[in-house]
Structures are given as structure tokens and as C-alpha cells.
Design an enzyme around this catalytic site. Structure first.
Site, short mmCIF file in Angstrom:
data_model
loop_
_atom_site.label_atom_id
_atom_site.label_comp_id
_atom_site.label_asym_id
_atom_site.label_seq_id
_atom_site.Cartn_x
_atom_site.Cartn_y
_atom_site.Cartn_z
N HIS A 16 1.02 -1.38 -0.47
CA HIS A 16 0.06 -0.18 -0.08
C HIS A 16 0.64 1.33 0.26
CE1 HIS A 16 -3.55 2.41 1.79
NE2 HIS A 16 -4.02 1.84 1.07
N GLU B 144 -2.61 -0.57 -5.65
CA GLU B 144 -1.88 -1.58 -4.76
C GLU B 144 -2.28 -3.47 -5.83
OE1 GLU B 144 -4.69 -0.62 -1.32
OE2 GLU B 144 -4.98 0.61 -2.46
#
Ligand SMILES: *[C@@H]1O[C@H](CO)[C@@H](O)[C@H](O)[C@H]1NC(C)=O
Ligand SMILES: *[C@@H]1O[C@H](CO)[C@@H](O)[C@H](O)[C@H]1NC(C)=O
Ligand SMILES: *[C@@H]1O[C@H](CO)[C@@H](O)[C@H](O)[C@H]1NC(C)=O
Ligand SMILES: *[C@@H]1O[C@H](CO)[C@@H](O)[C@H](O)[C@H]1NC(C)=O
Ligand SMILES: *[C@@H]1O[C@H](CO)[C@@H](O)[C@H](O)[C@H]1NC(C)=O
Ligand SMILES: *[C@@H]1O[C@H](CO)[C@@H](O)[C@H](O)[C@H]1NC(C)=O
Length: 409
Positions: A203, A365
Site C-alpha cells: 500500500h 495496489e
């Protein structure tokens, strides 16, 4: 004899970093004074911390030879656990990344309830759903450093049975390696005692100008291309998948597949309003990575699944991944309350305060289809549900850095 044996054992454990003569003093000693573990590639270097197995710095020269730190984070490892906003800076969300509808799922007829922590309502004051594995998900915990060399670091976490409501223990390893100008990521996780969902991701908040662009502080001028992203997961207004897989029609705001496009190119298109949830203009979407037509392919060379670049710095990332989905978040929730690190930003420029503004970053992501555990009709079980003794969960990705227009070396 016993003492001698344990000393030998310790010496053996120290071997990975003690033997390589080229290792820097820093790498052989452990973290720097800010609690960061540095590793080195060719013209790039990166720092990692045990908290969430997070990347905290990534340094690379821009097209003018100026060193830029292109990921968001904090100046020291201890602050990650203190900061209340917890934007999941650079970490590994787990045991199940993204949202779980109604904080529940069913495995073999049994309903499991996990900790709600997202979208609080009057009926569900803690949240209507679970985001990134719950309020004490993996990226709130300190991983253990199990190997560390000049070029690579491996973290491990043991997630106990029942933690955040998830069934069974999970043992995981996260390895980051810098090779040349590539950042390689490998995540492996094993269900050791019960059948459980596992979905991880990385992330990272990127700003390829090192948050130092003196013309604009937003990433609207970053160019994005996702050549396999022809579809996306349909979501409701709190970003919970509805089950629909939607087309990203050519020319629509979510079309980043037909050609490269600046992220802000359609910023004023009414279609972008609520595209990232209620009252949210921008991107927070899970694009599918459709590679079925390629037949058998090598994910390391076939791709990239995404390419992000900035004309201002000239820095470009090519993302390669073995995962079948890819989330893009354009930082609409950033509101200028998060300070930049000392290694980035402009100084004494009133127009460019040392904070992350709205649309000042973009999160990429690599992952699987979000909330696939609540959508058996997508047939993601083999990628998302793991059994003791069965195949492990594996995520692999390669972030390849270059300067736009220059040949790769
Ligand atoms: C640690 O970092 C935070 C935020 O980056 C900063 O506010 C704090 O002063 C730092 N603490 C130390 C001891 O350097
Ligand atoms: C995690 O590690 C940081 C330093 O890297 C430390 O300040 C913090 O107390 C640790 N947290 C826990 C829960 O052990
Ligand atoms: C959500 O979960 C609760 C129990 O936690 C259950 O009573 C409710 O019916 C569920 N709602 C939906 C829409 O599935
Ligand atoms: C903006 O930054 C660029 C690249 O660092 C530099 O060449 C230029 O002089 C700066 N412009 C201003 C107005 O500060
Ligand atoms: C930067 O993006 C804005 C819209 O977001 C656009 O109007 C402008 O032309 C872009 N600038 C460059 C240099 O590409
Ligand atoms: C919508 O978001 C804006 C900020 O982008 C905020 O000022 C406004 O209060 C929000 N409106 C509602 C109804 O939540």
C-alpha cells in the site's frame, strides 16, 4: 558446552549479513538511528521498518540528477504507531486487504465475523465493514526482521488464531529486494491450523516528484497506463463490491487501458463525481488485470500491468505483478493534515506547504479481486481461501524504475 553451542548458533544466525564483505557498515549493524533498515540497488535505495513491513523511503535521481524521495511516510519508525490517522503508509495490509462486506464471510457453511473498522453508522458505530484486516490488522503490527543484507530484507509475522476474528493461525514472510533499478516484492503466507481467507497487497503512496514539484503539488499531471485494465469491480457508495464487473468504456473516466492518460485529464467530468464513493471525486477503484488472451505468459516480462510517470521529474515506474487485480487511489481523502518527511517537499515556499494535499499522491495496489470471499460467483477461492497443508498464498511484484524516454539498463 551448552553456552558454546548457543554462541555458535548466534554466529550462524548472523551469517547472512556478516559474510558479504561488500555490505555497508549500516547494513551489518541493523536499523539507522530512525529505526529504518536501508537496502541498496543501482542508483536507488530504500528504507523499511518492521511496522507493517512498510517501505518508508525510496530515493532515486530525477532527470536533473536531483535525489527524490518518492514515497510517503514518516521520519522515524516509532512515529508510525503513534500517528492516529494511520493512512497505511507503505505497509502490507492483512490478513485480508481492502473491504469485507458487513465484516463477515462464510467458509464451509460457517459464518465468521471480523472486527468492523470502516464507515461507522448509528447501527454499527465501529463500522459497517472491515478495512485492511481490522483495527489491528497486519499493518498496525511490528513484523520481525528475519534476514537483512545490503540488497534485501525479509520480515515475518505470525497472525494468531482468532485475531481480528479470522479463523486459524497464519505465518507470513515478506521479502523486499533491490536489484539494479528494480524493487522486487515477494509475499508468502501459510494457513497453519484452519481454513482462512488471505489477501495481501503493498500500500505505497507515490509522488514521482518527491512532493517537490514547484508547479503543482497534485499528481493530476502524472500519466497512468493500465493496458489490461478493461474492467473494474463495481462498488456501492461506501466502496463495497456489488458483485458486478463493469466495463471501462473507451474514453470514459476509468479508461486507462486504451492509451496512457494523465490522472487529472478528466478531473471535471461529471462521471468522476462519486467514482471513489459517496461525495468523492477521483479514483479508488479495483481494476481487473485481464491477461487471459495472452495464453501462458511470464508476469515478469509480460506487462507492465501499470505504468506511472511524471514529465516534471521524468521518473517512471513500470509495475509487473502476478496478481489479477490492481487498485488505484488518487488520495482524495488527504486534506493537508499529513506532514511531509524531511527528505521531501519544498522549503519556505508559501504556495507549497510541507504537507500532503488532496490529490497529492497516488496509491497503487497489486492484489486480487476485492471482497472476493463474499462473491463466490467470481470463483476467486483458489486465490483467496487457504487450507493447512495446501498451497500457500503467494504475491509477487516488480516495480521497475527508469527515467522517461531513457533506455533501461
Ligand atoms: C519522528 O517523526 C515524526 C513525524 O515524521 C516527528 O514529528 C517526530 O518529531 C520524530 N521524532 C524524532 C524523535 O525524531
Ligand atoms: C514497534 O516498533 C517501534 C520502533 O520501530 C516501537 O517504537 C514500537 O513501540 C513497537 N510497537 C510495538 C507494539 O511493539
Ligand atoms: C450483517 O451481519 C449481521 C450480524 O453481524 C447480520 O445480523 C446482518 O443480517 C448482516 N447484514 C447483511 C446485509 O448481510
Ligand atoms: C522548479 O524546479 C526545477 C527542477 O528542480 C528547477 O529547475 C526550477 O528552477 C524551479 N523553478 C522555480 C521557479 O523555482
Ligand atoms: C496538468 O493537468 C491539468 C489538469 O489536471 C491540465 O489542465 C494541464 O494541461 C496539465 N499540464 C501539463 C503540463 O500536462
Ligand atoms: C463533500 O466533500 C466536501 C470536501 O470535498 C466537503 O466539504 C463536504 O462537506 C462534503 N459533503 C457532504 C454532504 O459530506
Amino acid at each position: 558446552m551448552y553456552i558454546r553451542g548457543s554462541l555458535l548458533g548466534l554466529a550462524f544466525l548472523a551469517l547472512p549479513w556478516a559474510t558479504a564483505g561488500e555490505n555497508t557498515a549500516r547494513a551489518s549493524k541493523g536499523p539507522d538511528k530512525n529505526g529504518k533498515y536501508w537496502i541498496y540497488g543501482d542508483g536507488i535505495e530504500a528504507a523499511f521498518i518492521p511496522y507493517g513491513a512498510s517501505i518508508s523511503n525510496l530515493l532515486i535521481n530525477d532527470q536533473y540528477g536531483i535525489r527524490r524521495d518518492i514515497v510517503a511516510g514518516f521520519d522515524n519508525a516509532s512515529y508510525y504507531g503513534i500517528d492516529k490517522a494511520h493512512p497505511h503508509f507503505g505497509g502490507v495490509p492483512g490478513r485480508y486487504a481492502n473491504r469485507i462486506r458487513n465484516s463477515s464471510f462464510v467458509i464451509d457453511g460457517e459464518t465468521h465475523h471480523v472486527t468492523p473498522n470502516d464507515n461507522p453508522t448509528s447501527e454499527s458505530p465501529d463500522g459497517a465493514d472491515t478495512l485492511h484486516g481490522g483495527s489491528d490488522g497486519w499493518d498496525y503490527r511490528n513484523f520481525t526482521v528475519v534476514a537483512y543484507t545490503k540488497h534485501s530484507i525479509t520480515f515475518s509475522l505470525v497472525d494468531p488464531d482468532g485475531k481480528e476474528g479470522f479463523p486459524g493461525e497464519v505465518v507470513s514472510y515478506v521479502t523486499y529486494t533491490l536489484t539494479g533499478r528494480d524493487w522486487d516484492i515477494k509475499m508468502v503466507a501459510l494457513a497453519t491450523t484452519k481454513k482462512t481467507p488471505i489477501m495481501l497487497s503493498s500500500h505505497v503512496y507515490w509522488n514521482l516528484d518527491g512532493f517537490s514539484n514547484n508547479e503543482t503539488s497534485s499528481i493530476y499531471n502524472h500519466t497512468l497506463h493500465m493496458p489490461y485494465g478493461g474492467q473494474r469491480v463495481g462498488v456501492d457508495n461506501i466502496l463495497i463490491p456489488t458483485g458486478e464487473i463493469l466495463p471501462n468504456k473507451k474514453g470514459s473516466v476509468n479508461d486507462f487501458w486504451s492509451k496512457p492518460k494523465q490522472i487529472g485529464a478528466q478531473a471535471d467530468d461529471p462521471e468522476l463525481v462519486n467514482n471513489c464513493g459517496f461525495n468523492c471525486t477521483g479514483y479508488d477503484n479495483c481494476y481487473t488485470v485481464n491477461r487471459g488472451h495472452l495464453g501462458s505468459y511470464d508476469w515478469r516480462t509480460e506487462g507492465p500491468v501499470a505504468q506511472l510517470s511524471s514529465d516534471w521529474s521524468g521518473i517512471q515506474i513500470d509495475v509487473f505483478s502476478d496478481q489479477d487485480a490492481f487498485q488505484v487511489y488518487s488520495c482524495a481523502q488527504q486534506d493537508g493534515s499529513m506532514a511531509l518527511k524531511k527528505t521531501q517537499g519544498l522549503f519556505d515556499e508559501p504556495d507549497f506547504p510541507r504537507v500532503i494535499p488532496r490529490y497529492g499522491c497516488v496509491v497503487l495496489e497489486v492484489q486480487d479481486y476485492i471482497d472476493g470471499i463474499n462473491h463466490p460467483e467470481w470463483m476467486r477461492d483458489r486465490k483467496q481461501i487457504f487450507t493447512p497443508g495446501g498451497d500457500p498464498y503467494v504475491l509477487q511484484a516488480k516495480y521497475s524504475f527508469s527515467l522517461k524516454g531513457s533506455s533501461k539498463s
